[in-house]
Scaffold this motif. Structure first.
Motif, short mmCIF file in Angstrom:
data_model
loop_
_atom_site.label_atom_id
_atom_site.label_comp_id
_atom_site.label_asym_id
_atom_site.label_seq_id
_atom_site.Cartn_x
_atom_site.Cartn_y
_atom_site.Cartn_z
N ALA A 1 0.83 -1.21 0.00
CA ALA A 1 0.00 0.00 0.00
C ALA A 1 0.85 1.25 0.00
CB ALA A 1 -0.93 -0.02 1.22
N GLU A 2 2.01 1.18 0.74
CA GLU A 2 2.82 2.39 0.83
C GLU A 2 3.57 2.69 -0.47
OE1 GLU A 2 3.05 -0.24 2.74
OE2 GLU A 2 5.11 -0.98 2.98
N ASP A 3 3.67 1.62 -1.36
CA ASP A 3 4.37 1.83 -2.62
C ASP A 3 3.48 2.46 -3.68
OD1 ASP A 3 6.21 -1.29 -2.28
OD2 ASP A 3 6.64 0.75 -1.55
N VAL A 4 2.18 2.40 -3.46
CA VAL A 4 1.24 2.93 -4.45
C VAL A 4 0.81 4.31 -4.00
CG1 VAL A 4 -0.91 2.52 -5.66
CG2 VAL A 4 0.49 0.59 -4.94
N ASN A 5 1.46 5.33 -4.56
CA ASN A 5 1.11 6.70 -4.19
C ASN A 5 1.37 7.58 -5.41
OD1 ASN A 5 0.68 9.20 -3.10
ND2 ASN A 5 1.79 8.76 -1.19
N PRO A 6 0.45 7.57 -6.36
CA PRO A 6 0.67 8.35 -7.58
C PRO A 6 0.91 9.82 -7.31
CG PRO A 6 -1.23 6.87 -7.79
CD PRO A 6 -0.82 6.83 -6.37
N ALA A 7 0.26 10.36 -6.30
CA ALA A 7 0.42 11.78 -6.00
C ALA A 7 1.86 12.10 -5.60
CB ALA A 7 -0.55 12.20 -4.89
#
Length: 300
Positions: A44-50
């Motif tokens: 979850a922490e790797d997915v941060n498009p912003a």
């Protein structure tokens, strides 16, 4: 994603399951599918498009700012980026050819750093000129350099060099009064060197480990005094850059990887130009020859 090796079996060693055989097979299949899905999915922490977009925007902003600085300071080409600092520091021999350990542990004297990196090191001596434009130029272009200061000049404006230090520049020892060291007794040399150590520690909070003798002249007493004052190395130089020309120590009049370049804090009272003019000449030659400017202390 960090994986932790663990067992996903429903049956502990030596304990049989009470579930029917078909149910056990179905449960095993479901467990394997769930594990594969969990391992293949990004954390979850790797997915941060912003966050990724913000980082890209910040990088573009820095690139635009650097390009604007290159244009503002009149450079024909952007300076080349230096490689990362070496994980293992190069072994330094003295310029006179003897090993440090073979000469009673005196600080080594050298004009170049043994490296295959296509880099040179800019060093600037004394402290006579205190040009605010020079500080802005070097900060905006992110050019590293090392200063060797003499108190009789620096004391006119300690604050100027405090700003330099705040920008990440190392402030080092060039003696109190810039005297010709071989003419002095051991005691007098020690007072010149240790006295400047005290000034830099008092004014800037650090005690230098690098020392450059005035005019590049020294004898064994100089090195003994430097060692007694806490000096670890004595960098000289292989080339010197002025506002209107270069001078070379070696016969082929060319740069080599790891060369130390000397200049001075000088302005129009001494040169036909300013310190930014000197920096432009310096950067033009090394960039044209494919060299970057690295931080001397990263290699020592």
């Amino acid at each position: 994603m960090r994986l932790v090796r663990q067992s996903h079996s429903n049956t502990a060693k030596g304990v049989r399951s009470s579930a029917p055989k078909g149910a056990r097979a179905t449960l095993a299949l479901l467990a394997a599918t769930a594990l594969a899905t969990a391992c293949s999915a990004p954390a979850a922490e790797d997915v941060n498009p912003a966050a990724g977009q913000q980082a890209a925007a910040e990088l573009r902003q820095k690139q635009r700012a650097h390009a604007a600085a290159v244009k503002r300071w009149g450079l024909a080409k952007a300076p080349l980026p230096a490689p990362s600092a070496p994980a293992k520091k190069p072994h330094i021999d003295t310029r006179d050819g003897f090993e440090v350990d073979d000469h009673d542990g005196l600080p080594p004297v050298f004009t170049t750093i043994p490296t295959k990196d296509k880099v040179v090191f800019l060093t600037i001596d004394d402290g006579a000129e205190k040009d605010p434009a020079f500080l802005r130029m070097m900060s905006e272009l992110k050019i590293p350099y090392t200063a060797f200061l003499s108190d009789y000049l620096v004391k006119e404006d300690y604050g100027y060099f405090k700003k330099m230090q705040a920008a990440g520049v190392s402030l080092n020892n060039h003696t109190l009064h810039h005297r010709f060291m071989p003419d002095l007794s051991y005691g007098a040399q020690k007072r010149e060197i240790c006295g400047m150590q005290d000034v830099i520690e008092k004014r800037y909070g650090t005690r230098p480990t690098l020392f450059r003798p005035p005019f590049g002249n020294y004898n064994e007493d100089t090195l003994r005094a430097a060692r007694a004052c806490g000096i670890k190395a004595v960098p000289l130089w292989n080339e010197e850059v002025f506002v209107d020309h270069w001078e070379y120590r070696e016969w082929d009049r060319d740069l080599r990887p790891g060369d130390i370049v000397l200049s001075h804090f000088r302005g129009k009272e001494d040169w036909e130009g300013t310190m930014p003019d000197m920096v432009r000449r310096f950067l033009k030659l090394i960039t044209d020859k494919g060299y970057a400017v690295a931080r001397l202390e990263d290699y020592l």
